[in-house]
Design a protein around this motif. Sequence first.
Motif, PDB file in Angstrom:
ATOM      1  N   CYS A  73     -14.522 -55.800  46.867  1.00 53.63           N
ATOM      2  CA  CYS A  73     -13.814 -57.069  46.721  1.00 53.63           C
ATOM      3  C   CYS A  73     -14.659 -58.011  45.858  1.00 53.63           C
ATOM      4  CB  CYS A  73     -13.602 -57.671  48.110  1.00 53.63           C
ATOM      5  SG  CYS A  73     -12.991 -59.363  48.079  1.00 53.63           S
ATOM      6  N   CYS A  87     -15.480 -61.332  48.388  1.00 56.69           N
ATOM      7  CA  CYS A  87     -16.424 -61.279  49.517  1.00 56.69           C
ATOM      8  C   CYS A  87     -17.371 -60.079  49.457  1.00 56.69           C
ATOM      9  CB  CYS A  87     -15.681 -61.282  50.853  1.00 56.69           C
ATOM     10  SG  CYS A  87     -14.953 -59.702  51.311  1.00 56.69           S
ATOM     11  N   CYS A 119      -8.480 -56.822  49.077  1.00 54.22           N
ATOM     12  CA  CYS A 119      -9.423 -56.679  50.182  1.00 54.22           C
ATOM     13  C   CYS A 119      -8.717 -56.827  51.533  1.00 54.22           C
ATOM     14  CB  CYS A 119     -10.485 -57.765  50.031  1.00 54.22           C
ATOM     15  SG  CYS A 119     -11.650 -57.883  51.381  1.00 54.22           S
ATOM     16  N   CYS A 126     -10.370 -60.352  53.168  1.00 49.09           N
ATOM     17  CA  CYS A 126     -10.117 -61.721  52.676  1.00 49.09           C
ATOM     18  C   CYS A 126      -8.967 -61.787  51.676  1.00 49.09           C
ATOM     19  CB  CYS A 126     -11.383 -62.299  52.048  1.00 49.09           C
ATOM     20  SG  CYS A 126     -11.707 -61.698  50.382  1.00 49.09           S
ATOM     21  N   GLY A 156      -8.948 -60.841  48.735  1.00 52.95           N
ATOM     22  CA  GLY A 156      -9.420 -61.006  47.352  1.00 52.95           C
ATOM     23  C   GLY A 156      -9.109 -59.753  46.540  1.00 52.95           C
TER      24      GLY A 156
HETATM   25 ZN   LIG Z   1     -12.849 -59.650  50.429  1.00 55.01          ZN
END
Ligand SMILES: [Zn+2]
Length: 265
Positions: A142, A145, A164, A167, A169
Amino acid sequence: MSDPRGVSTIDDSIAQAARVLGSASRVLVITGAGMSADSGMPTYRGVGGLYEEQSTADGVAIEEALSGPMFERDPALTWKYIAQIESACRGARPNAGHHAIVDLADHVEHLCVVTQNVDGLHRAAGTRELIEMHGNIHRLFCIRCGQSRTVPDYSRLMQWPPRCGRCNGLERPAVVLFEEMLPSSALERYQRELAGGFDVVLMIGTTAVFEYIAAPVRAAASGQGTAIEINPADTPVTALCDIKCPGPAADVVPAIVQQLETRGF
Ligand SMILES: [Zn+2]
């Protein structure tokens, strides 16, 4: 392949390589695209096979589509071409050359494989001391994060481009894209390996265009060990090598290991 005296030159070079490796204690193996060619793979760097014209359906050169700056600008475009490469490689298995390197490791005190390939085939074959200098196409992380995961292939990714699970992302594959630096963790580990010295540097299927590959070969050529090259064609470092085995990795590496085992070098 025979020379005019009727002596098989490839057999001679294989015997020489087996003899040298049989008395070595530290061996550095450097592999490139030619290592995986025998597994039927198109290769990430050698994308010419996939993109003969060097230009993509999106009108940009493949090197640009697969570049760090493009990923920042248009990650979906980069992902599209990474996915094509992953799809073409899907189902590839380690070949006899990958397996023979694992066997070779049993005959020397320390053997480290440094690879330019992102296909994960050395790992799949069971090589333990492995530096994947350009990453691994099956590892994703990711960009927000940093969480990473390894996938068997891209066929079961839930979202595209993948995101991800922690999160949400954007994820990217843990491979070195064009215009990106080599990962510092891999480089540092490689430097530690080089600092330990090597009796033999064995280059397999690499054209040695990168300085990190050419440098240990030059060190061997200057008397710090023996440099062996396995490649059907000549490369920029062929002239520096002590032994050249002109043939494909999947034939030559098993032949060397077999000689080493049967002759007891
Ligand atoms: Zn992430």
